[in-house]
Design a protein around this motif. Structure first.
Motif, PDB file in Angstrom:
ATOM      1  N   GLU A  44     -72.932 -73.430 -33.333  1.00  0.00           N
ATOM      2  CA  GLU A  44     -73.583 -72.261 -33.899  1.00  0.00           C
ATOM      3  C   GLU A  44     -74.749 -72.602 -34.834  1.00  0.00           C
ATOM      4  N   ILE A  45     -75.556 -71.597 -35.044  1.00  0.00           N
ATOM      5  CA  ILE A  45     -76.606 -71.610 -36.058  1.00  0.00           C
ATOM      6  C   ILE A  45     -76.356 -70.379 -36.913  1.00  0.00           C
ATOM      7  N   VAL A  46     -76.289 -70.563 -38.231  1.00  0.00           N
ATOM      8  CA  VAL A  46     -76.081 -69.445 -39.144  1.00  0.00           C
ATOM      9  C   VAL A  46     -77.209 -69.456 -40.169  1.00  0.00           C
ATOM     10  N   LEU A  47     -77.884 -68.323 -40.282  1.00  0.00           N
ATOM     11  CA  LEU A  47     -78.937 -68.136 -41.278  1.00  0.00           C
ATOM     12  C   LEU A  47     -78.626 -66.870 -42.057  1.00  0.00           C
ATOM     13  N   SER A  48     -78.872 -66.906 -43.369  1.00  0.00           N
ATOM     14  CA  SER A  48     -78.558 -65.760 -44.205  1.00  0.00           C
ATOM     15  C   SER A  48     -79.621 -65.619 -45.286  1.00  0.00           C
ATOM     16  N   ARG A  49     -79.890 -64.379 -45.656  1.00  0.00           N
ATOM     17  CA  ARG A  49     -80.887 -64.122 -46.702  1.00  0.00           C
ATOM     18  C   ARG A  49     -80.596 -62.762 -47.327  1.00  0.00           C
ATOM     19  N   VAL A  50     -80.849 -62.662 -48.636  1.00  0.00           N
ATOM     20  CA  VAL A  50     -80.724 -61.382 -49.331  1.00  0.00           C
ATOM     21  C   VAL A  50     -82.127 -60.784 -49.454  1.00  0.00           C
ATOM     22  N   PHE A  51     -82.252 -59.514 -49.061  1.00  0.00           N
ATOM     23  CA  PHE A  51     -83.506 -58.783 -49.137  1.00  0.00           C
ATOM     24  C   PHE A  51     -83.427 -57.760 -50.258  1.00  0.00           C
ATOM     25  N   ASP A  52     -84.513 -57.593 -50.974  1.00  0.00           N
ATOM     26  CA  ASP A  52     -84.579 -56.638 -52.072  1.00  0.00           C
ATOM     27  C   ASP A  52     -84.921 -55.263 -51.510  1.00  0.00           C
ATOM     28  N   ALA A  53     -84.015 -54.751 -50.690  1.00  0.00           N
ATOM     29  CA  ALA A  53     -84.211 -53.457 -50.031  1.00  0.00           C
ATOM     30  C   ALA A  53     -82.835 -52.876 -49.712  1.00  0.00           C
ATOM     31  N   PRO A  54     -82.741 -51.536 -49.680  1.00  0.00           N
ATOM     32  CA  PRO A  54     -81.453 -50.919 -49.349  1.00  0.00           C
ATOM     33  C   PRO A  54     -81.037 -51.211 -47.907  1.00  0.00           C
ATOM     34  N   GLY A  96     -77.807 -55.615 -55.506  1.00  0.00           N
ATOM     35  CA  GLY A  96     -78.795 -54.557 -55.480  1.00  0.00           C
ATOM     36  C   GLY A  96     -79.678 -54.558 -54.247  1.00  0.00           C
ATOM     37  N   GLY A  97     -79.400 -55.426 -53.303  1.00  0.00           N
ATOM     38  CA  GLY A  97     -80.173 -55.501 -52.071  1.00  0.00           C
ATOM     39  C   GLY A  97     -79.252 -55.575 -50.872  1.00  0.00           C
ATOM     40  N   THR A  98     -79.716 -56.263 -49.841  1.00  0.00           N
ATOM     41  CA  THR A  98     -78.955 -56.367 -48.603  1.00  0.00           C
ATOM     42  C   THR A  98     -78.954 -57.808 -48.112  1.00  0.00           C
ATOM     43  N   ARG A  99     -77.760 -58.340 -47.891  1.00  0.00           N
ATOM     44  CA  ARG A  99     -77.635 -59.658 -47.266  1.00  0.00           C
ATOM     45  C   ARG A  99     -77.555 -59.471 -45.761  1.00  0.00           C
ATOM     46  N   VAL A 100     -78.443 -60.166 -45.068  1.00  0.00           N
ATOM     47  CA  VAL A 100     -78.419 -60.221 -43.605  1.00  0.00           C
ATOM     48  C   VAL A 100     -77.975 -61.623 -43.228  1.00  0.00           C
TER      49      VAL A 100
END
Length: 169
Positions: free
Chosen positions: A16-26, A118-122
């Motif tokens: 697998e490849i796993v990438l994650s990031r938190v965005f400052d957006a709802p 306060g944001g969204t983790r993708v």
């Protein structure tokens, strides 16, 4: 779940490849940027790429056909079939694609959307048939760096959308 191969247990982590990031957006805004074909075409793909969305039917059994256009003129047609869709939470789909003469790409992708700070983790998780298939995808398509760049482009797109929304108020 681990996969048994000839008496040994092979972990999903090897495939697998796993990438994650938190965005400052709802979360709703991030979800819509990910599932609205007009928005996806604005940010999808690594730096220098553009994307043509031919079809995007976000529901179980729905098809997503798109062509990523590389900066060198190479086209990368992809077709995905959605397996599971939970609005604002999760997309699961199988993806096949590649470029003419290149190694074929086949994987199952799961993208999750979670409230965080306060944001969204993708989190994007791509699982390949084997570690070898994953490694070949990384070599032939630069999928780890390309995935990071795609998330960076999404961040820029969301920042622009938030600025527009703030200016409109």
């Amino acid at each position: 779940m681990p996969e048994r191969i000839m008496g040994t247990v092979k972990s999903d982590a090897e495939r697998e490849i796993v990438l994650s990031r938190v965005f400052d957006a709802p979360r709703k805004m991030v979800w819509e940027a990910w599932t609205d074909p007009k928005q996806v075409a604005q940010w999808w793909g690594p730096n220098g790429f553009s994307t043509t969305i031919e079809e995007m039917d976000v529901r179980p059994g729905g098809v997503w056909k798109q062509v990523m256009h590389g900066p060198d003129g190479t086209d990368y047609p992809n077709e995905s079939v959605f397996v599971d869709v939970v609005q604002y939470e999760r997309l699961v789909y199988t993806l096949t694609g590649g470029f003419k003469g290149g190694s074929p790409v086949k994987m199952e992708k799961t993208t999750t959307f979670e409230d965080e700070a306060g944001g969204t983790r993708v989190t994007m998780r791509a699982v390949f048939d084997s570690a070898e298939a994953r490694d070949q995808n990384v070599r032939d398509y630069g999928s780890i760096e390309g995935g990071k760049q795609t998330l960076e482009r999404l961040a820029g797109y969301l920042t622009h959308r938030l600025a527009e929304a703030t200016a409109a108020v």
